[in-house]
Scaffold this active site. Structure first.
Site, PDB file in Angstrom:
ATOM      1  N   LYS A 283       0.842  -1.190   0.000  1.00  0.00           N
ATOM      2  CA  LYS A 283       0.000   0.000   0.000  1.00  0.00           C
ATOM      3  C   LYS A 283       0.883   1.247   0.000  1.00  0.00           C
ATOM      4  O   LYS A 283       1.819   1.359   0.792  1.00  0.00           O
ATOM      5  CB  LYS A 283      -0.911   0.001   1.227  1.00  0.00           C
ATOM      6  CG  LYS A 283      -2.029   1.038   1.177  1.00  0.00           C
ATOM      7  CD  LYS A 283      -3.068   0.780   2.250  1.00  0.00           C
ATOM      8  CE  LYS A 283      -4.227   1.764   2.140  1.00  0.00           C
ATOM      9  NZ  LYS A 283      -5.304   1.477   3.092  1.00  0.00           N
ATOM     10  N   GLU A 375     -19.313  -5.767  10.462  1.00  0.00           N
ATOM     11  CA  GLU A 375     -20.287  -4.982  11.218  1.00  0.00           C
ATOM     12  C   GLU A 375     -21.276  -5.854  11.975  1.00  0.00           C
ATOM     13  O   GLU A 375     -21.635  -5.561  13.126  1.00  0.00           O
ATOM     14  CB  GLU A 375     -21.042  -4.034  10.267  1.00  0.00           C
ATOM     15  CG  GLU A 375     -20.172  -2.940   9.676  1.00  0.00           C
ATOM     16  CD  GLU A 375     -19.455  -3.364   8.402  1.00  0.00           C
ATOM     17  OE1 GLU A 375     -18.756  -2.520   7.803  1.00  0.00           O
ATOM     18  OE2 GLU A 375     -19.599  -4.542   8.000  1.00  0.00           O
ATOM     19  N   ARG A 403     -25.578  -2.450   7.816  1.00  0.00           N
ATOM     20  CA  ARG A 403     -25.171  -3.825   7.517  1.00  0.00           C
ATOM     21  C   ARG A 403     -25.390  -4.746   8.719  1.00  0.00           C
ATOM     22  O   ARG A 403     -25.394  -5.963   8.579  1.00  0.00           O
ATOM     23  CB  ARG A 403     -23.696  -3.859   7.113  1.00  0.00           C
ATOM     24  CG  ARG A 403     -23.328  -2.873   6.029  1.00  0.00           C
ATOM     25  CD  ARG A 403     -21.901  -3.016   5.552  1.00  0.00           C
ATOM     26  NE  ARG A 403     -21.803  -4.025   4.503  1.00  0.00           N
ATOM     27  CZ  ARG A 403     -20.664  -4.362   3.904  1.00  0.00           C
ATOM     28  NH1 ARG A 403     -19.522  -3.806   4.279  1.00  0.00           N
ATOM     29  NH2 ARG A 403     -20.651  -5.268   2.955  1.00  0.00           N
TER      30      ARG A 403
END
Length: 642
Positions: A283, A375, A403
């Site tokens: 990243k 979640e 969610r």
């Protein structure tokens, strides 16, 4: 950094078809140009940055090998896809991304036919790509479906549900795990690169499949061969899990080594059935500050000097310090409350920085639980904690709470457990747009038995409501917007707010404006011009019924205002209560319109929704004019009959 950079290869590409006409020998230079372009762009704009830097070679390889858009690429999550936007004809508009009227922050179907699936929330790609693969099989279409999942997307249960189905369905699906140290991170080297190429090659696949047919007729030999293959793979690659799901696992492979990447993807494209390619990327690749701190450079909010990585505005300033955001108010409260009550634990689904839990993790590491992008699990585990004496605080964005709705209902509300939900990013959030707007939580929370729903109008009220909710022996929510409030100092002393009690903030006549949460400030400004009563309702549930009856008795018109959809929202709760009492009162609801508010700044979005003083004034005045006109017409009709 110069005003312009030389990108001679990139400048010739208007579509992936142009890319596929390039010789492979020029792709490495193209990757360098794309990184330089992304760095120049990011230094002048705001947006997600580090993940797209890390996916440059992978993006090039996918569009080079696959016949996009006929072959389907599904990105997960979408902030990896800036390079994808660059290669699909949107390079000249990248500076508009996340701005009002500009490019969407994530892939969006109505923006480009190369964006095969709209994404904002993570971990949906495997399900969506599998659906596309099954559609191709059922319709006889000759196309491939590829899910590119990374940046933590594999930590969600939905991804594993999709893997489970895909392995059973047997469709031609390629799942690419873009592993950038935000999920699984095994060693990468020449051996694993070569092994990936071997596993994806025709020779290995042919021998493997023919061997299966021969050995399957000799059960003992087949079992020995199967175990031997798993053992050999297990020594070199962490693929056993994905093999058990029914995938042919390939990798891990260096996602920045273009020759190996191209050869492997070209080989995998020829294979049938579920394939899983494990790609290791870094990243922030190519920009040292982003490589060193990928979390900081996950997204940039201000222009910065690319030479130093410092924000352009990071110079000594005499300006007064900025007021704390609601997230910072929560951060301070949760640490202060933890010092007072050892039962407090904090749970978050991979939103430590955004939700304001960095300090809490540092001060109370044993009471901090980041459950990754899960979640549903964050709510269910909090419910389990509450069953056995802890007092969990779930820090979650409004859009992500959607969610976990089943767990809120089934695991928390049905058992009346004392879980406090600190709901950040409620209302219109700005540049991330419709996928991240917290537009629905009033509606889906207030219908739940046992649930307390609070909406602070300022920073101090937010702190006191968090304290109030924590003290309750039942589920409670405090929802607050992104960014700062009106600038009210949050008092250190914590005092519980009387449950279900609003307050009059301005006394007027004829019109009463009932404001919920952040809409109090524009309501007060409009009230000054209309000489209207303005009430800070504070609670969506329980409502201050006594106050509502008083307002209905004293005023000709009630106006509710909220930063939530009108349907089923706080205003609807007021309507329902008055109707239940048989009170025929002129009342009108004002809130988010029945359409998606597109991305831009928060103020752009508020202006578009007309959730401003001017919009509220125009709405009330137009309503009064319409009512007067209808009354006048009605009287004329009555007079004509007589």
């Amino acid at each position: 950094m110069p005003e312009q950079i030389d990108t001679p290869i990139l400048d010739t590409l208007d579509s992936p078809a142009d890319l596929r006409r390039l010789p492979e020998s020029r792709l490495k230079t193209l990757a360098e140009e794309m990184r330089a372009f992304l760095l120049l762009w990011a230094s002048r704009n705001s947006g997600h940055f580090a993940a797209s830097l890390g996916a440059v070679e992978l993006t090039i390889a996918l569009h080079y090998i696959f016949n996009t858009p006929e072959d389907r690429l599904v990105w997960d999550v979408g902030h990896q896809a800036y390079g994808h936007k660059i290669l699909t004809g949107r390079r000249d508009r990248l500076h508009t991304i996340r701005k009002w009227g500009g490019l969407a922050p994530f892939p969006k179907r109505d923006e480009s036919h190369y964006d095969t699936f709209g994404v904002g929330h993570s971990s949906t790609s495997i399900s969506a790509a599998l659906g596309m693969a099954l559609a191709a099989r059922n319709t006889g279409a000759d196309r491939k479906a590829v899910a590119i999942i990374g940046d933590g997307g594999m930590t969600a249960g939905l991804a594993f549900e999709a893997l489970n189905h895909a392995g059973d369905a047997g469709a031609d699906l390629l799942v690419i795990l873009n592993d950038n140290n935000m999920s699984i991170s095994p060693n990468v080297g020449a051996l694993s690169n070569r092994f990936a190429q071997i596993l994806s090659g025709k020779l290995y696949t042919t021998v493997r499949e023919k061997g299966k047919k021969v050995l399957s007729k000799m059960p003992p030999a087949w079992e020995i061969a199967r175990r031997a293959e798993e053992h050999i793979k297990g020594l070199i690659v962490p693929g056993v899990l994905f093999e058990e799901f029914g995938f042919n696992y390939i990798g891990p492979i260096d996602g920045h080594h273009l020759p190996a990447l191209l050869e492997t993807i070209r080989n995998v494209k020829q294979l049938e059935g579920p394939q899983f390619l494990h790609v290791i990327t870094r990243k922030g690749k190519g920009y040292a500050p982003a490589e060193a701190d990928p979390v900081k450079y996950h997204a940039v909010s201000k222009p910065f000097d690319p030479e130093t990585g410092m924000a352009a505005s990071a110079q000594p300033s005499t300006a007064p310090p900025s007021k704390p955001t609601y997230s910072q108010v929560f951060s301070n409260w949760v640490c202060d409350m933890a010092a007072k009550d050892s039962r407090l634990v904090a749970v978050t689904p991979a939103m430590r920085e955004g939700s304001g839990l960095v300090r809490f993790e540092q001060e109370y590491p044993d009471r901090y639980f980041d459950v990754a992008i899960a979640e549903q699990h964050s709510v269910a585990v909090a419910a389990g904690m509450a069953c056995d004496g802890l007092k969990p605080v779930v820090a979650i964005y409004s859009t992500f709470l959607q969610r976990a709705y089943d767990q809120v209902v089934h695991d928390v509300v049905n058992q009346n457990l004392p879980v406090l939900f600190a709901i950040d990013r409620a209302g219109l959030v700005g540049a991330d747009g419709p996928t991240h707007n917290g537009a629905y939580d009033f509606s889906f929370l207030r219908c739940l038995p046992n649930m307390v729903v609070m909406a602070p109008a300022d920073e101090n009220e937010c702190r006191q409501m968090l304290y109030t909710g924590f003290l309750l022996d039942q589920p409670a929510t405090v929802r607050y917007p992104r960014g700062g409030g009106p600038g009210v100092e949050a008092q250190e002393q914590m005092t519980a707010i009387p449950l279900g009690k609003g307050e009059r903030r301005r006394q007027g006549r004829k019109i009463a404006i009932l404001a919920f949460g952040a809409m109090l400030q524009p309501a007060l400004e409009a009230g000054d011009e209309l000489d209207a009563t303005v009430v800070n309702m504070r609670f969506v549930k329980p409502l201050d019924q006594e106050l509502i009856l008083q307002l209905a008795d004293e005023h000709e018109l009630l106006v509710t205002v909220e930063e939530n959809v009108i349907q089923g929202g706080a205003g609807s709760a007021v309507n329902e209560y008055l109707a239940s009492r048989g009170i025929a009162q002129f009342i009108v609801n004002y809130g988010l319109p029945d359409r998606l508010i597109q991305h831009g700044s928060q103020q752009d979005m508020l202006n578009d929704a007309k959730l401003t003083k001017e919009g509220l004034l125009e709405f009330i005045q137009q309503y009064q004019e319409d009512r007067t006109r209808k009354t006048h017409v009605g009287r004329e009709r009555i007079a004509g009959v007589n």
